[in-house]
Design an enzyme around this catalytic site. Structure first.
Site, short mmCIF file in Angstrom:
data_model
loop_
_atom_site.label_atom_id
_atom_site.label_comp_id
_atom_site.label_asym_id
_atom_site.label_seq_id
_atom_site.Cartn_x
_atom_site.Cartn_y
_atom_site.Cartn_z
N CYS A 52 0.86 -1.17 0.00
CA CYS A 52 0.00 0.00 0.00
C CYS A 52 0.90 1.23 0.00
O CYS A 52 1.81 1.33 0.83
CB CYS A 52 -0.91 0.00 1.23
N ASP A 94 -0.17 -5.93 0.33
CA ASP A 94 -1.40 -6.25 -0.37
C ASP A 94 -1.15 -7.52 -1.17
O ASP A 94 -0.05 -7.73 -1.69
CB ASP A 94 -1.82 -5.12 -1.31
N GLU A 142 9.14 -14.64 -21.87
CA GLU A 142 9.87 -15.71 -21.19
C GLU A 142 9.39 -15.73 -19.75
O GLU A 142 9.39 -14.70 -19.08
CB GLU A 142 11.38 -15.46 -21.31
N HIS A 182 -4.04 -0.95 -5.99
CA HIS A 182 -4.37 -2.17 -6.74
C HIS A 182 -4.57 -1.88 -8.23
O HIS A 182 -4.07 -2.63 -9.08
CB HIS A 182 -5.64 -2.82 -6.20
N GLU A 183 -5.32 -0.84 -8.51
CA GLU A 183 -5.63 -0.51 -9.90
C GLU A 183 -4.36 -0.21 -10.68
O GLU A 183 -4.18 -0.66 -11.81
CB GLU A 183 -6.58 0.70 -9.96
#
Length: 154
Positions: A52, A59, A75, A93-94
């Site tokens: 975060c 997270d 690879e 997160h986004e």
């Protein structure tokens, strides 16, 4: 195609350290020896971690990346190291989810790519992030990502 398509790989088969951050991570690619076939490649990272950016708390996410390759394949060890580089990286997160997808699209130039970022709840709210480049090719089987929505105890 012969084994010479692998000659430029630097990380596979070597003791490659985890990069300090995603920007330093070196993705590697090889020519797609089956470029005349439309097929889906799936990478699943069920233990993805980042931080975060506000609290520094970890997270966790279950990432599913599907792509229909054109001329290039990523690879997998280089992808694993790239994803691991987020471990000490602070971002929402986004941002993590979309940054991963955009870098892969820029690097591989696939026919199609989608990512599902299934983030585990913190503070009682799960956040799932989904993105794709457009419609998948009609002739390619793209299975469901198979990750159920978060239901808690419900």
């Amino acid at each position: 195609m012969s084994a010479d398509i692998y000659q430029d790989l630097k990380q596979l088969g070597s003791n490659a350290a985890l990069p300090n951050n995603p920007e330093e991570a070196q993705l590697e690619r090889v020519q797609n020896p089956q470029a005349d076939v439309s097929y889906n490649v799936r990478f699943t990272a069920p233990e993805f971690t980042s931080l975060c950016p506000m609290t520094g708390q970890p997270d966790f996410a279950h990432l599913v990346i599907d792509y229909v390759p054109a001329a290039w394949l990523v690879e997998s060890k280089s992808l694993k190291l790239y994803l691991g580089a987020f471990r000490n990286h602070g971002a929402f997160h986004e941002d993590c989810t979309i940054s991963i997808a955009r870098r892969l699209v820029s690097f591989l130039e696939p026919h199609w790519l989608r990512i599902g970022g299934y983030w585990y709840p913190r503070g009682g709210i799960p956040i799932d992030v989904f993105w794709q480049t457009g419609h998948p090719p009609d002739t390619t089987w793209i299975p469901d990502q198979g990750v159920p929505p978060y239901r808690g105890r419900g």
